[in-house]
Write an enzyme that holds these catalytic residues in place. Sequence first.
Site, PDB file in Angstrom:
ATOM      1  N   ASP A 185      -2.612  -4.777   0.413  1.00  0.00           N
ATOM      2  CA  ASP A 185      -2.299  -6.083   0.978  1.00  0.00           C
ATOM      3  C   ASP A 185      -2.911  -6.445   2.272  1.00  0.00           C
ATOM      4  OD1 ASP A 185      -1.103  -4.261   2.514  1.00  0.00           O
ATOM      5  OD2 ASP A 185       1.014  -4.777   2.127  1.00  0.00           O
ATOM      6  N   MET A 199       0.515  -1.275   0.049  1.00  0.00           N
ATOM      7  CA  MET A 199      -0.063  -0.039   0.082  1.00  0.00           C
ATOM      8  C   MET A 199       0.760   1.235  -0.106  1.00  0.00           C
ATOM      9  SD  MET A 199      -2.869  -1.045   2.794  1.00  0.00           S
ATOM     10  CE  MET A 199      -4.097   0.378   2.648  1.00  0.00           C
ATOM     11  N   HIS A 200       0.163   2.266  -0.154  1.00  0.00           N
ATOM     12  CA  HIS A 200       0.634   3.618  -0.114  1.00  0.00           C
ATOM     13  C   HIS A 200       1.813   4.366  -1.012  1.00  0.00           C
ATOM     14  CE1 HIS A 200      -1.099   3.094   3.859  1.00  0.00           C
ATOM     15  NE2 HIS A 200      -0.090   2.284   4.303  1.00  0.00           N
TER      16      HIS A 200
END
EC number: 2.7.1.17
Length: 483
Positions: A235, A76-77
Amino acid sequence: MYIGVDLGTSAVKLLLMDGDGTIIKTVSKEYPIFFPQDGWSEQNPSDWLKQSIAGIREISEGYTDKIEGIGVGGQMHGLVCLDENDNVIRPAILWNDGRTEKEVDYLNNTIGKDKLSKYTGNIAFAGFTAPKILWMKANEPENFSKIKKIMLPKDYIVYMFTGISASEYSDAAGMLLLDTEHKCWSKEMIDICGIKEEMLPKLHESYDVVGEVKSSIMSDLGLTGTVKVVAGAGDNAAAAIGTGACGAGKCNLSLGTSGTIFITSDKFAVDDNNSLHSFCHADGGFHLMGCMLSAASCNKWWMDDIIRDTDYAAEQKKMDKIGTNNVYFLPYLMGERSPYNNPRLKAGFMGIRMDTTREDMSLAVLEGVAFGLRDSLEVARSLGIEVTESTICGGGAKSPLWRKIIANVMNLNIMTVENDEGPALGGAILAAVGCGRYKDVIEAKKNIIRYKETITPDAELTARYEERYQNFHEIVKTIIPLY
């Protein structure tokens, strides 16, 4: 058949599943990570794409005409920026990159945590995407001016496969750009970051089909026929689907390098201090997530680097003071995210005496991680959320002793799943739902997820650990002002 893709930080892991949920085979393809400066962490999206294509080509061998759908979960991110020709402008800035301290301070203290929480349901953390955009605007204005598309790592794979810029709510919620409660992009955050909404992908539920694999990519993948691609998931949400933590009131614990507690809900909720992340879930609902930055990595550090013994199982067999240990370990080797949001916190041992043994300290490390996860569980309980059981996954979850400690520290029934494939299995399940094999994620869970073992708390041991957890919590409150 369905392919699940887990685009991780060190490798892409792929899984082939038939319609009944049987895992046919798995494949893993590694790629490099770069640290160009202290605290920076980057990867080349072209490496993700190359290895994802290679992995799908390998895993589908012998089944090239039977693949119906692909679901991608992933880290992520991360910030991926494309120019007007769909070229990657700069290497992706990853979730564990720490360059945005100034931008996080600006967002939390100048814009204000109250406003951020109102706009998105969350406050700024160094790993989130919005601070990275602000960093790029301030430090790489020429690159910033070229941006035509902004996307997350797994969404880049979906885009390259389908030609469609799409994301979904579970991953988008970790950008600090999504109005999480109302499931739309936050116009306020878009303005704060100095970007345009058309730069951002179209939003979907995780199981929505966003497109089909392009013919040009089909030949690279070695596939034939029509292959649908669903939006996928971040995830942790994908791992929750892969362990059956879907539908309201479910919980999944992950004991990987970092540790997470993932609590599902059909309603949006935010705690008073934004100690937990308030994100969307891949099942169409919401979830609260506590993330501790060092979990199984604490035990790896202790075993590999300090006592230099890699026989983890043998070390744990010597531990005979379960619930009566006098030593406490504070698991803050990399600072802490949830629930303290304090990157300067430090790890340490407390309660060491002349008669303290190596085994006492080894046990304290396992207990300290369990206490750290309990901190986040207590925040959820303060919101009136009742949790009585949890699945568990990740490398640390392979330890029977650690599972027993966590069950009693948290007073939860802890369940293991037969197939601990986490995000890759979640991606395959989402693909099966999107292609119509199952009507929804809940039906898929009932047909696919099988539980192997349940650890039930022992009343006497739980009572001992309750006292020890309260002591741990007092120690943490005492040392926080030092950092």
